[in-house]
Enzyme design. Structure first.
Site, mmCIF file in Angstrom:
data_model
loop_
_atom_site.group_PDB
_atom_site.id
_atom_site.type_symbol
_atom_site.label_atom_id
_atom_site.label_comp_id
_atom_site.label_asym_id
_atom_site.label_seq_id
_atom_site.Cartn_x
_atom_site.Cartn_y
_atom_site.Cartn_z
ATOM 1 N N GLY A 1 3.476 -2.701 1.384
ATOM 2 C CA GLY A 1 4.918 -2.470 1.428
ATOM 3 C C GLY A 1 5.726 -3.735 1.223
ATOM 4 C CB ALA A 2 7.757 -6.016 2.079
ATOM 5 C CG HIS B 1 4.164 -4.452 -4.505
ATOM 6 N ND1 HIS B 1 5.100 -5.159 -3.784
ATOM 7 C CD2 HIS B 1 2.976 -4.734 -3.914
ATOM 8 C CE1 HIS B 1 4.513 -5.829 -2.819
ATOM 9 N NE2 HIS B 1 3.217 -5.603 -2.870
ATOM 10 C CD GLN C 1 -5.043 -6.820 4.461
ATOM 11 O OE1 GLN C 1 -5.487 -5.708 4.171
ATOM 12 N NE2 GLN C 1 -4.426 -7.570 3.560
ATOM 13 N N GLY D 1 -3.527 -6.819 -8.157
ATOM 14 C CA GLY D 1 -2.820 -7.923 -8.800
ATOM 15 C C GLY D 1 -3.666 -9.187 -8.885
ATOM 16 C CD GLN E 1 -6.237 -8.213 -1.848
ATOM 17 O OE1 GLN E 1 -6.039 -8.510 -0.684
ATOM 18 N NE2 GLN E 1 -5.308 -7.686 -2.598
ATOM 19 C CB SER F 1 5.627 -8.825 0.818
ATOM 20 O OG SER F 1 5.174 -7.833 -0.081
HETATM 21 P P1 AMP Z 1 0.264 -6.582 -0.993
HETATM 22 O O1 AMP Z 1 1.315 -5.574 -0.682
HETATM 23 O O2 AMP Z 1 0.743 -7.998 -0.929
HETATM 24 O O3 AMP Z 1 -1.021 -6.336 -0.257
HETATM 25 O O4 AMP Z 1 -0.085 -6.378 -2.532
HETATM 26 C C1 AMP Z 1 -0.466 -5.125 -3.034
HETATM 27 C C2 AMP Z 1 -0.984 -5.286 -4.441
HETATM 28 O O5 AMP Z 1 0.053 -5.839 -5.265
HETATM 29 C C3 AMP Z 1 -2.158 -6.270 -4.529
HETATM 30 O O6 AMP Z 1 -3.103 -5.790 -5.461
HETATM 31 C C4 AMP Z 1 -1.495 -7.531 -5.009
HETATM 32 O O7 AMP Z 1 -2.363 -8.400 -5.707
HETATM 33 C C5 AMP Z 1 -0.427 -6.976 -5.932
HETATM 34 N N1 AMP Z 1 0.627 -7.968 -6.113
HETATM 35 C C6 AMP Z 1 1.252 -8.688 -5.149
HETATM 36 N N2 AMP Z 1 2.121 -9.555 -5.692
HETATM 37 C C7 AMP Z 1 2.029 -9.403 -7.039
HETATM 38 C C8 AMP Z 1 2.662 -10.010 -8.164
HETATM 39 N N3 AMP Z 1 3.560 -10.976 -8.006
HETATM 40 N N4 AMP Z 1 2.320 -9.596 -9.395
HETATM 41 C C9 AMP Z 1 1.388 -8.608 -9.568
HETATM 42 N N5 AMP Z 1 0.765 -7.990 -8.555
HETATM 43 C C10 AMP Z 1 1.072 -8.374 -7.308
#
Ligand code: AMP
Length: 278
Positions: free
Chosen positions: A31-32, A37, A61, A148, A154, A187
């Site tokens: 989220g956020a 995303h 995590q 991402g 990850q 986020s």
């Molecule tokens: P998170 O909410 O931070 O756990 O991220 C969820 C997914 O979004 C993960 O696969 C991240 O790698 C991807 N993600 C986060 N930031 C970015 C970004 N700036 N560009 C592309 N994907 C992203």
């Protein structure tokens, strides 16, 4: 967009999709949401009949309880963004729903991924990531999973977990989306004050400079110079590493694909970024 808050509600929608023979793309998030995303959602929409997003701030995590307590939550805006992006289903479970037996991780043989870089600096983090993505994949059983590149290690951990657990889903990596000045969208960027936000641009600048200087000097000096630049600009550095893109072990030459990765604190906020080198 359908919002499923329980596994049962999610299964009802997924069963319909299965009966219709739809392909599904899955984008797990905490989220956020930001445009990074949304780029996952967009890629999923382009490649699948239906797109499922999850928002779940996964407690297992977070190796640092303060980090979990401060993690931004913006559900109302998130729902609007997902609707605007054309997401079909949002899975929004409670912690009880995902961890009915308590907040415990399984144990995955992640090998060196767990001791290098993020693995070293965030003990237990990747077991938590592997556990939640394993659970989510077992529920959603998507055709494709979108992650991402920003979270480079990850992606490797999830790939390893999927091999270990025999998940049939195809894993797709989505390029990092950046703010206009180059800072990788995250986020956690919302936790930076305006001055810190402005100064954080040095992370990507430093990665680009390092990449530009590859031919000029040895790899360890490049890492050291990058670290010093970040420190001069107010960051507390966990690591700058030029590593093999397949193993994350430090490299000394560029015969194989390599990546430069950074993790550093701006104030209390831990930021990560990376750049592919060759
Ligand atoms: P998170 O909410 O931070 O756990 O991220 C969820 C997914 O979004 C993960 O696969 C991240 O790698 C991807 N993600 C986060 N930031 C970015 C970004 N700036 N560009 C592309 N994907 C992203």
């Amino acid at each position: 967009m359908i919002i499923a808050k329980t596994i049962k509600a999610l299964q009802i929608v997924l069963d319909e999709y299965k009966q219709a023979g739809y392909t599904t793309g899955f984008c797990p998030t905490m989220g956020a949401l930001h445009r990074g995303h949304i780029s996952l959602i967009e890629m999923s929409r382009a490649e699948n009949d239906k797109t499922v997003c999850s928002i779940f701030v996964n407690p297992t995590q977070f190796n640092n309880p303060d980090d979990l307590a401060k993690y931004p939550v913006t559900i109302e805006e998130d729902v609007k963004m997902l609707e605007a992006a054309g997401c079909d289903v949002l899975f929004l479970p409670t912690t009880q729903e995902m961890y009915p037996q308590g907040e415990k991780t399984l144990h995955y043989q992640l090998g060196e991924l767990e001791t290098l870089l993020e693995g070293f600096y965030r003990p237990g983090h990747f077991q938590g990531v592997a556990t939640i993505v394993d659970k989510l994949l077992a529920l959603v059983k998507p055709t494709r999973l979108y992650l991402g590149q920003k979270d480079f290690q990850q992606v490797m951990v999830v790939r390893k977990m999927m091999e270990l657990r025999g998940h049939k889903t195809e894993l797709k990596t989505v390029p990092t989306m950046r703010e206009g000045d180059g800072l990788a969208m995250s986020s956690r960027n919302r936790l930076l004050d305006p001055e810190q936000r402005k100064a954080s641009v040095i992370i990507y600048e430093t990665l680009k400079t390092l990449k530009g200087n590859l031919a000029k000097t040895d790899v360890r000096s490049l890492e050291e110079t990058a670290k010093q630049t970040l420190e001069k600009n107010g960051l507390r550095v966990d690591y700058v590493s030029v590593a093999d893109a397949a193993t994350l072990k430090p490299v000394t030459n560029f015969e194989k694909p390599a990546v430069a990765l950074v993790a550093a604190y701006m104030g209390e906020v831990r930021l990560i970024d990376n750049i592919l080198l060759n």
